[in-house]
Design a protein around this motif. Structure first.
Motif, PDB file in Angstrom:
ATOM      1  N   GLY A 116     -84.638 115.546 -16.020  1.00  0.00           N
ATOM      2  CA  GLY A 116     -84.952 115.581 -17.447  1.00  0.00           C
ATOM      3  C   GLY A 116     -85.438 114.232 -17.953  1.00  0.00           C
ATOM      4  O   GLY A 116     -86.342 114.157 -18.791  1.00  0.00           O
ATOM      5  N   LYS A 117     -84.848 113.178 -17.438  1.00  0.00           N
ATOM      6  CA  LYS A 117     -85.265 111.823 -17.812  1.00  0.00           C
ATOM      7  C   LYS A 117     -86.694 111.560 -17.339  1.00  0.00           C
ATOM      8  O   LYS A 117     -87.522 111.001 -18.078  1.00  0.00           O
ATOM      9  N   THR A 118     -87.001 111.973 -16.123  1.00  0.00           N
ATOM     10  CA  THR A 118     -88.349 111.783 -15.578  1.00  0.00           C
ATOM     11  C   THR A 118     -89.368 112.593 -16.359  1.00  0.00           C
ATOM     12  O   THR A 118     -90.472 112.118 -16.664  1.00  0.00           O
ATOM     13  N   TYR A 119     -88.998 113.826 -16.694  1.00  0.00           N
ATOM     14  CA  TYR A 119     -89.883 114.668 -17.509  1.00  0.00           C
ATOM     15  C   TYR A 119     -90.224 113.975 -18.832  1.00  0.00           C
ATOM     16  O   TYR A 119     -91.390 113.929 -19.248  1.00  0.00           O
ATOM     17  N   SER A 120     -89.218 113.456 -19.505  1.00  0.00           N
ATOM     18  CA  SER A 120     -89.443 112.803 -20.803  1.00  0.00           C
ATOM     19  C   SER A 120     -90.321 111.576 -20.670  1.00  0.00           C
ATOM     20  O   SER A 120     -91.195 111.321 -21.506  1.00  0.00           O
ATOM     21  N   GLU A 121     -90.112 110.806 -19.611  1.00  0.00           N
ATOM     22  CA  GLU A 121     -90.916 109.599 -19.405  1.00  0.00           C
ATOM     23  C   GLU A 121     -92.376 109.934 -19.117  1.00  0.00           C
ATOM     24  O   GLU A 121     -93.288 109.234 -19.585  1.00  0.00           O
ATOM     25  N   LEU A 122     -92.618 111.001 -18.374  1.00  0.00           N
ATOM     26  CA  LEU A 122     -93.985 111.339 -17.976  1.00  0.00           C
ATOM     27  C   LEU A 122     -94.748 112.118 -19.038  1.00  0.00           C
ATOM     28  O   LEU A 122     -95.979 112.062 -19.081  1.00  0.00           O
ATOM     29  N   THR A 123     -94.029 112.845 -19.881  1.00  0.00           N
ATOM     30  CA  THR A 123     -94.706 113.674 -20.896  1.00  0.00           C
ATOM     31  C   THR A 123     -94.561 113.126 -22.309  1.00  0.00           C
ATOM     32  O   THR A 123     -95.317 113.516 -23.200  1.00  0.00           O
ATOM     33  N   GLY A 124     -93.583 112.242 -22.514  1.00  0.00           N
ATOM     34  CA  GLY A 124     -93.325 111.748 -23.859  1.00  0.00           C
ATOM     35  C   GLY A 124     -92.589 112.748 -24.726  1.00  0.00           C
ATOM     36  O   GLY A 124     -92.486 112.569 -25.944  1.00  0.00           O
ATOM     37  N   LYS A 125     -92.047 113.818 -24.108  1.00  0.00           N
ATOM     38  CA  LYS A 125     -91.356 114.875 -24.854  1.00  0.00           C
ATOM     39  C   LYS A 125     -89.987 115.129 -24.228  1.00  0.00           C
ATOM     40  O   LYS A 125     -89.833 115.034 -23.020  1.00  0.00           O
ATOM     41  N   PRO A 126     -89.008 115.482 -25.054  1.00  0.00           N
ATOM     42  CA  PRO A 126     -87.700 115.839 -24.501  1.00  0.00           C
ATOM     43  C   PRO A 126     -87.669 117.310 -24.092  1.00  0.00           C
ATOM     44  O   PRO A 126     -88.497 118.106 -24.538  1.00  0.00           O
ATOM     45  N   CYS A 127     -86.714 117.656 -23.249  1.00  0.00           N
ATOM     46  CA  CYS A 127     -86.526 119.060 -22.901  1.00  0.00           C
ATOM     47  C   CYS A 127     -85.222 119.542 -23.546  1.00  0.00           C
ATOM     48  O   CYS A 127     -84.588 118.814 -24.305  1.00  0.00           O
ATOM     49  N   ILE A 128     -84.843 120.760 -23.255  1.00  0.00           N
ATOM     50  CA  ILE A 128     -83.600 121.334 -23.769  1.00  0.00           C
ATOM     51  C   ILE A 128     -82.605 121.432 -22.626  1.00  0.00           C
ATOM     52  O   ILE A 128     -82.932 121.907 -21.539  1.00  0.00           O
ATOM     53  N   TYR A 129     -81.376 120.984 -22.871  1.00  0.00           N
ATOM     54  CA  TYR A 129     -80.305 121.098 -21.883  1.00  0.00           C
ATOM     55  C   TYR A 129     -79.285 122.133 -22.349  1.00  0.00           C
ATOM     56  O   TYR A 129     -78.839 122.106 -23.507  1.00  0.00           O
ATOM     57  N   LEU A 130     -78.910 123.014 -21.437  1.00  0.00           N
ATOM     58  CA  LEU A 130     -77.848 123.978 -21.653  1.00  0.00           C
ATOM     59  C   LEU A 130     -76.704 123.609 -20.713  1.00  0.00           C
ATOM     60  O   LEU A 130     -76.876 123.610 -19.501  1.00  0.00           O
ATOM     61  N   VAL A 131     -75.549 123.286 -21.262  1.00  0.00           N
ATOM     62  CA  VAL A 131     -74.401 122.866 -20.449  1.00  0.00           C
ATOM     63  C   VAL A 131     -73.274 123.858 -20.684  1.00  0.00           C
ATOM     64  O   VAL A 131     -72.713 123.919 -21.785  1.00  0.00           O
ATOM     65  N   ASP A 132     -72.950 124.643 -19.672  1.00  0.00           N
ATOM     66  CA  ASP A 132     -71.970 125.714 -19.833  1.00  0.00           C
ATOM     67  C   ASP A 132     -70.595 125.295 -19.329  1.00  0.00           C
ATOM     68  O   ASP A 132     -70.441 124.910 -18.176  1.00  0.00           O
ATOM     69  N   ASP A 133     -69.620 125.377 -20.231  1.00  0.00           N
ATOM     70  CA  ASP A 133     -68.213 125.104 -19.911  1.00  0.00           C
ATOM     71  C   ASP A 133     -68.033 123.704 -19.349  1.00  0.00           C
ATOM     72  O   ASP A 133     -67.592 123.512 -18.209  1.00  0.00           O
ATOM     73  N   LEU A 134     -68.348 122.721 -20.165  1.00  0.00           N
ATOM     74  CA  LEU A 134     -68.309 121.315 -19.750  1.00  0.00           C
ATOM     75  C   LEU A 134     -66.970 120.878 -19.136  1.00  0.00           C
ATOM     76  O   LEU A 134     -66.946 120.307 -18.049  1.00  0.00           O
ATOM     77  N   PRO A 135     -65.829 121.155 -19.774  1.00  0.00           N
ATOM     78  CA  PRO A 135     -64.563 120.654 -19.213  1.00  0.00           C
ATOM     79  C   PRO A 135     -64.198 121.265 -17.867  1.00  0.00           C
ATOM     80  O   PRO A 135     -63.469 120.653 -17.085  1.00  0.00           O
ATOM     81  N   ALA A 136     -64.681 122.471 -17.575  1.00  0.00           N
ATOM     82  CA  ALA A 136     -64.334 123.131 -16.317  1.00  0.00           C
ATOM     83  C   ALA A 136     -64.963 122.437 -15.124  1.00  0.00           C
ATOM     84  O   ALA A 136     -64.468 122.548 -13.997  1.00  0.00           O
ATOM     85  N   GLU A 137     -66.033 121.721 -15.337  1.00  0.00           N
ATOM     86  CA  GLU A 137     -66.772 121.105 -14.236  1.00  0.00           C
ATOM     87  C   GLU A 137     -66.507 119.609 -14.068  1.00  0.00           C
ATOM     88  O   GLU A 137     -66.694 119.064 -12.989  1.00  0.00           O
ATOM     89  N   LEU A 138     -66.050 118.929 -15.152  1.00  0.00           N
ATOM     90  CA  LEU A 138     -65.940 117.473 -15.088  1.00  0.00           C
ATOM     91  C   LEU A 138     -64.661 116.986 -15.752  1.00  0.00           C
ATOM     92  O   LEU A 138     -64.191 117.588 -16.736  1.00  0.00           O
ATOM     93  N   ASP A 139     -64.121 115.883 -15.255  1.00  0.00           N
ATOM     94  CA  ASP A 139     -62.975 115.274 -15.923  1.00  0.00           C
ATOM     95  C   ASP A 139     -63.452 114.514 -17.161  1.00  0.00           C
ATOM     96  O   ASP A 139     -64.657 114.403 -17.422  1.00  0.00           O
ATOM     97  N   GLY A 140     -62.493 113.990 -17.925  1.00  0.00           N
ATOM     98  CA  GLY A 140     -62.822 113.370 -19.206  1.00  0.00           C
ATOM     99  C   GLY A 140     -63.821 112.234 -19.114  1.00  0.00           C
ATOM    100  O   GLY A 140     -64.781 112.170 -19.891  1.00  0.00           O
TER     101      GLY A 140
END
Length: 367
Positions: free
Chosen positions: A287-311
């Protein structure tokens, strides 16, 4: 190109839902089974023409309805666009952009570039090469505008060559025109992929070192055939083998990203926890590379954040998403888990949505 309005009708347990999302951060909380993931699924469907949970349309349609309808408005380069989508089981499909019918999912992808982080994201490491190839091709598609047509041309030629091989027709005059097309397109695809991968790898090195510093990590692009040979040479050398197999062994359809730790495949060398962090780094980097090359942000969908990562790593992911400037939709069972992850300045601009029994309530009580 943030979404400014989203309407959902009869997608799974979501009846009639209308949202006006924040252009930056959107928190979505509610009990398991309330419809949080279905909300993300609707956004993903609008950007790809398919679900990330099912290959079939019928299970997506509310059992009390005959069809599902999705509608969104978004801003792209100061212009407002609309996307409308209707699906009726396996028989009916209508898609419109700005009121005009479209028949290719690539049109949706061009307008609404979407990335998802969920439990299935582990396929990037544990899954078949197709998963990593699709990951890279997402970037190539958005950056190299000739990629889509080039891939279609290559795929058509590959299909015809494989058909001839299965029929035992390996005479040169029959195979030659399709092989010439394949060779031309394969070299173009390899060049586009390599150029994008080289830019992506610069960000990968930075982001991976922040998420999960790993000794001896190597990430390399494999174009689908021997790097010391042209594709034409590879085809000629493997013609007898391909004839026995009935399909083409080497080619652009076998491209991959090879991730190794001290020479060993990442899925064998890393713990489950390390794999989680590496997946997050891969998703953030593209996503970072996309933004740098196009000058536009993308959309991120993050499902159930706490289930996958610690604090701590939830905060690390949140910081990177904030740095990229993407529009983010993130779910969790508990509201506080979402609030704990994001910096105070980001939370002030966030929208909070409570999902309960298929209904969505927009609340301003984010703090």
């Amino acid at each position: 190109m943030p979404l400014t309005r989203l309407k959902i009708s009869n997608l799974r347990n979501l009846g009639a839902v209308t949202l006006h999302p924040s252009s930056s951060l959107n928190f979505i909380f509610g009990a398991n089974g309330s419809g949080k993931t279905s909300l993300l699924e609707a956004i993903f469907f609008l950007g790809t023409g398919r679900s990330f949970r099912s290959h079939k349309v019928k299970p997506l349609i509310n059992h009390n309805a005959d069809s599902l309808i999705l509608f969104a408005k978004l801003l792209s380069q100061d212009f407002e666009h609309s996307i409308g989508l209707e699906r009726q089981g396996s028989s009916g499909a209508k898609t419109k952009i700005d009121g005009k019918a479209v028949y290719s999912a690539s049109s949706l992808a061009s307008l609404l570039p979407t990335l998802i982080i969920d439990a299935h994201s582990f396929d990037l490491i544990e899954g078949a090469p197709k998963e990593r190839r699709s990951y890279l091709d997402w970037l190539v598609f958005h950056v190299k505008h000739s990629f889509h047509d080039c891939w279609k041309g290559y795929s058509k030629a590959l299909k015809h060559r494989n058909s001839l091989l299965r029929r035992g027709r390996i005479e040169g005059f029959e195979l030659r025109p399709w092989e010439q097309e394949m060779c031309s397109k394969a070299e173009q695809l390899a060049l586009m992929r390599q150029e994008c991968f080289d830019k992506l790898k610069l960000n990968l090195n930075e982001v991976i070192s922040d998420f999960v510093p790993l000794e001896g990590i190597s990430i390399d692009f494999y174009k689908g055939w021997d790097k010391e040979k042209t594709f034409q040479e590879q085809l000629e050398e493997g013609k007898e083998r391909d004839a026995k197999l009935g399909y083409t062994w080497y080619g652009a359809q076998k491209a991959d990203i090879k991730i190794k730790i001290e020479g060993h495949p990442a899925e064998q060398a890393l713990s489950r926890g390390q794999q989680k962090l590496l997946v997050c780094a891969l998703k953030i980097s593209i996503g970072k590379t996309y933004s740098e090359l196009t000058g536009k942000p993308c959309i991120y969908l993050v499902d159930d954040l706490p289930a996958e990562l610690d604090g701590d790593n939830q905060k690390r992911l949140a910081n990177w998403l904030s740095l990229i400037g993407a529009q983010v939709f993130v779910t969790a069972v508990e509201k506080q888990a979402l609030l704990n992850a994001w910096p105070e300045a980001e939370k002030e601009q966030a929208a909070m949505f409570h999902v309960k029994h298929g209904l969505v309530e927009h609340t301003n009580q984010t703090l």
